[in-house]
Design a protein around this motif. Structure first.
Motif, short mmCIF file in Angstrom:
data_model
loop_
_atom_site.label_atom_id
_atom_site.label_comp_id
_atom_site.label_asym_id
_atom_site.label_seq_id
_atom_site.Cartn_x
_atom_site.Cartn_y
_atom_site.Cartn_z
N ASP B 151 0.83 -1.19 0.00
CA ASP B 151 0.00 0.00 0.00
C ASP B 151 0.88 1.26 0.00
O ASP B 151 0.63 2.21 -0.73
CB ASP B 151 -0.91 -0.02 1.23
CG ASP B 151 -2.04 0.98 1.09
OD1 ASP B 151 -2.68 0.97 0.03
OD2 ASP B 151 -2.24 1.77 2.03
N ARG B 152 1.91 1.23 0.82
CA ARG B 152 2.82 2.37 0.90
C ARG B 152 3.55 2.57 -0.44
O ARG B 152 3.72 3.69 -0.91
CB ARG B 152 3.81 2.14 2.04
CG ARG B 152 4.92 3.15 2.16
CD ARG B 152 4.38 4.52 2.54
NE ARG B 152 5.43 5.50 2.50
CZ ARG B 152 6.14 5.89 3.56
NH1 ARG B 152 5.86 5.40 4.75
NH2 ARG B 152 7.09 6.78 3.43
N LEU B 153 3.96 1.45 -1.05
CA LEU B 153 4.66 1.53 -2.33
C LEU B 153 3.78 2.20 -3.37
O LEU B 153 4.22 3.12 -4.07
CB LEU B 153 5.07 0.14 -2.81
CG LEU B 153 5.80 0.13 -4.16
CD1 LEU B 153 7.24 0.61 -4.00
CD2 LEU B 153 5.80 -1.25 -4.80
N GLN B 154 2.52 1.76 -3.45
CA GLN B 154 1.61 2.34 -4.44
C GLN B 154 1.45 3.83 -4.23
O GLN B 154 1.53 4.61 -5.17
CB GLN B 154 0.24 1.66 -4.32
CG GLN B 154 0.09 0.45 -5.19
CD GLN B 154 -1.35 -0.01 -5.26
OE1 GLN B 154 -2.11 0.15 -4.30
NE2 GLN B 154 -1.73 -0.58 -6.37
N SER B 155 1.22 4.25 -2.97
CA SER B 155 0.97 5.67 -2.77
C SER B 155 2.24 6.48 -3.01
O SER B 155 2.18 7.59 -3.54
CB SER B 155 0.37 5.94 -1.39
OG SER B 155 1.20 5.44 -0.40
N ASP B 156 3.41 5.90 -2.66
CA ASP B 156 4.66 6.62 -2.90
C ASP B 156 4.96 6.75 -4.39
O ASP B 156 5.41 7.80 -4.85
CB ASP B 156 5.83 5.88 -2.22
CG ASP B 156 6.12 6.46 -0.85
OD1 ASP B 156 5.21 7.08 -0.29
OD2 ASP B 156 7.25 6.28 -0.35
N LEU B 157 4.73 5.67 -5.14
CA LEU B 157 5.00 5.73 -6.58
C LEU B 157 4.12 6.78 -7.22
O LEU B 157 4.54 7.51 -8.11
CB LEU B 157 4.76 4.36 -7.23
CG LEU B 157 5.73 3.23 -6.89
CD1 LEU B 157 5.35 1.96 -7.63
CD2 LEU B 157 7.16 3.62 -7.25
N ARG B 158 2.86 6.84 -6.74
CA ARG B 158 1.92 7.81 -7.31
C ARG B 158 2.37 9.23 -6.96
O ARG B 158 2.47 10.09 -7.82
CB ARG B 158 0.52 7.52 -6.76
CG ARG B 158 -0.59 8.11 -7.60
CD ARG B 158 -1.96 7.54 -7.28
NE ARG B 158 -2.12 7.03 -5.94
CZ ARG B 158 -2.42 5.77 -5.65
NH1 ARG B 158 -2.59 4.89 -6.61
NH2 ARG B 158 -2.57 5.38 -4.40
N ALA B 159 2.65 9.44 -5.69
CA ALA B 159 2.97 10.80 -5.23
C ALA B 159 4.33 11.27 -5.77
O ALA B 159 4.54 12.47 -5.95
CB ALA B 159 2.97 10.84 -3.71
N ARG B 160 5.24 10.34 -6.01
CA ARG B 160 6.59 10.74 -6.41
C ARG B 160 6.92 10.34 -7.84
O ARG B 160 8.08 10.14 -8.18
CB ARG B 160 7.61 10.13 -5.42
CG ARG B 160 7.41 10.65 -3.99
CD ARG B 160 8.18 9.84 -2.98
NE ARG B 160 9.62 10.07 -3.03
CZ ARG B 160 10.49 9.44 -2.23
NH1 ARG B 160 10.07 8.55 -1.35
NH2 ARG B 160 11.77 9.70 -2.32
N SER B 161 5.87 10.25 -8.69
CA SER B 161 6.13 9.78 -10.06
C SER B 161 7.02 10.76 -10.82
O SER B 161 7.83 10.34 -11.66
CB SER B 161 4.81 9.55 -10.80
OG SER B 161 4.04 10.72 -10.79
N ASP B 162 6.89 12.07 -10.53
CA ASP B 162 7.77 13.04 -11.21
C ASP B 162 9.23 12.78 -10.85
O ASP B 162 10.11 12.87 -11.71
CB ASP B 162 7.40 14.47 -10.79
CG ASP B 162 6.28 15.03 -11.66
OD1 ASP B 162 5.88 14.33 -12.61
OD2 ASP B 162 5.82 16.14 -11.38
#
Lengths: 290, 264
Positions: B151-162
């Motif tokens: 869950d943390r990985l998904q939200s981090d990848l989304r938030a830090r995609s730039d």
């Protein structure tokens, strides 16, 4: 997994082989192996779809886009929000994979390069400057292990000077810089890799007018001094005029109009939309990432 | 040395007395308008039915003590844990069930084999009295940490995609570009376990130790088992979340070092 996704995997499977070969030859590939007469970018019938979610059709992002950019020249992409401008840039350095069509860089299909090598030659400056943890120096020197390059103090100072920043900034925490300073650090970071082409994705849109102006001046100065090939997405008529080269109008993923801004065509009748754009009229909405 | 004679068997009547405690929750829920009465009623019935069914199955398996029954039970437990781990992901990820199944199976099998074979030295290895509760504890930890990490990985990848694309654009490989997010998710998944090690036994007695003491074991025997449990849960957490996060992060990348933004 959707049908279109499965197709990508197979396609990527084929590319893996290319990419492994490229990795072996990485050092040799680093030497410029292009013909000076080859255009820096040659894009043919480029289309891009994103797979839709479960049960949803694919989303069309680009449809049959073709253009070329001569070495040392500039091309500006304009168009309303969601027209696919950023996606074109991302196809040029292969951050996204076209669904069909080809992108050639210096005469070679971009798929024949190791993508990492390609991206070092074709640098991208993004809309929102990304600063990594650490000082400005850390941000300038960041690179994968084993990648060569000149990152000496002298070079860092010269490059900062090139983008209009003082070398005393080197030890500042990158997070404490202003938006305009950050964007100029990302431009310096790109230049330190000695790219042959620079992709600019709305480099000024996240900045206030004075900072935007500084960045526009930096880019125009670089273009003149380095004879860099530049492909830019921008809403700044000022930047477009100073970059010169070609102007490509995108709409819903298709090329609507093209206009050359220098040479003999410069005086020719401008497309009404481009004329309006250059006169400073707002495009329909600000562009988001597409 | 332990005398099983000291265990008080609970009669149905005594169990019914325990239900009075549920009444206390219902009173709180009604008086405070929590609206939980219905869920509480269902939860109570499910707890009774599920535990009873598990008791019957375990009793049968304990009586039979055949390795294939044990493997079947372990398989079912892994299947349920996989399902639970995947359902906690914020956004569905194609292939997540396989990834979770591989992460949980490998982490549980490796930890279990070591604990059963080398540490406790249970012979035969499929002695249900040991393998089932130990496997359950390992699996439970792997499941929770894999879900937390995913869950943390998904939200981090989304938030830090730039940030990921900025690294890719600078010539980093896909794996290098997502490494900071992988590291953050692993930390998030492992911190509860590490913190738990700090306070174990001080705040409350762990479940297994409590059970052993209630069953008449000496506390000194119980703490030895509890130490094994703490260490094996740590290993299962680390292994389960590492495998899950590495495999899941790979799903968001292509071999050409691209981030599949549309999947975020």
């Amino acid at each position: 997994m959707s049908g279109s996704c499965r197709r990508c995997v197979r396609k990527f499977g084929g590319m893996t082989i290319l990419h492994k070969e490229a990795r072996v030859r990485r050092d040799r590939v680093a030497a410029p192996d292009y013909d000076e007469n080859d255009p820096i970018f040659e894009v043919d019938h480029l289309s891009l779809d994103y797979p839709g979610g479960r049960g949803h059709p694919a989303v069309e992002i680009l449809n049959d886009v073709s253009f070329r950019v001569e070495r040392g020249h500039a091309l500006t992409l304009v168009g309303p929000s969601g027209s696919g401008k950023s996606s074109v840039l991302r196809c040029l350095n292969r951050l996204v994979e076209p669904t069909s069509g080809t992108v050639r860089f210096s005469g070679h299909d971009t798929r024949s390069f190791d993508p990492r090598e390609l991206r070092r030659r074709v640098a991208l400056v993004m809309q929102t400057p990304v600063m990594f943890e650490g000082t400005v120096r850390d941000n300038l020197c960041i690179r994968p292990l084993g990648v060569p390059g000149d990152f000496s103090e002298k070079r860092l100072a010269t490059t900062l000077d090139e983008v209009g920043l003082e070398s005393k900034l080197l030890d500042r925490e990158a997070a404490t810089l202003s938006g305009g300073e950050k964007q100029r650090v990302t431009i310096a970071r790109a230049l330190l890799r000695d790219p042959q082409a620079l992709l600019l994705d709305e480099p000024t849109s996240a900045l206030d007018p004075p900072n935007a102006l500084l960045v526009v001046e930096t880019i125009s100065r670089l273009r003149a001094a380095r004879t860099l090939s530049i492909v830019a997405v921008t809403h700044q008529p000022d930047l477009v005029r100073r970059l010169g080269g070609g102007l490509l109008y995108l709409m819903k993923g298709r090329v609507e109009a093209f206009q050359s801004l220098d040479g003999s065509d410069a005086g020719a009748a401008l497309d009404a939309r481009l004329q309006a754009f250059l006169a400073g009229e707002k495009m329909a909405g600000r562009s988001g990432r597409t | 040395m332990s005398s099983t004679a000291s265990i008080i068997d609970l009669s149905v009547w005594q169990l019914a007395m325990a239900l009075v405690l549920v009444a206390a929750i219902i009173v709180v829920s009604v008086r405070q308008s929590l609206g939980l009465e219905r869920d509480l009623a269902i939860g109570t019935v499910r707890a009774i039915v599920q535990l009873y069914a598990v008791g019957l199955i375990l009793a049968a398996v304990f009586a039979a003590a055949r390795w294939y029954w044990i493997l079947l039970i372990l398989g079912v437990m892994t299947g349920v844990a996989t399902q639970a781990a995947v359902s906690r992901l914020g956004k569905p990820l194609p292939g997540a069930a396989w990834i979770a199944a591989i992460a949980l199976t490998v982490s549980t099998a490796a930890t279990l084999a070591y604990v059963i074979g080398v540490v406790v030295q249970v012979r035969p290895w499929y002695e249900p009295q040991y393998i089932i509760p130990i496997a359950g504890m390992i699996l439970g930890n792997s499941m929770t940490s894999a879900a937390l990490a995913g869950d943390r990985l998904q939200s981090d990848l989304r938030a830090r995609s730039d940030e990921i694309e900025a690294r890719l654009a600078l010539g980093f490989s896909g794996r290098e570009a997502v490494q900071p997010m992988v590291r953050a998710s692993l930390r998030a998944a492992m911190i509860p376990t590490v913190n738990g090690m700090m306070t174990v036994g001080l705040v409350q007695l762990p479940g297994m130790m409590t059970g052993q003491i209630l069953a008449g074991s000496s506390p000194l025997v119980a703490i030895r088992y509890q130490m094994v449990v703490v260490f094996m849960q740590g290993a299962a957490t680390a292994l389960g979340s590492l495998l899950f996060v590495r495999l899941a992060a790979g799903r968001y990348l292509t071999p050409a070092h691209q981030l599949r933004r549309y999947m975020l």
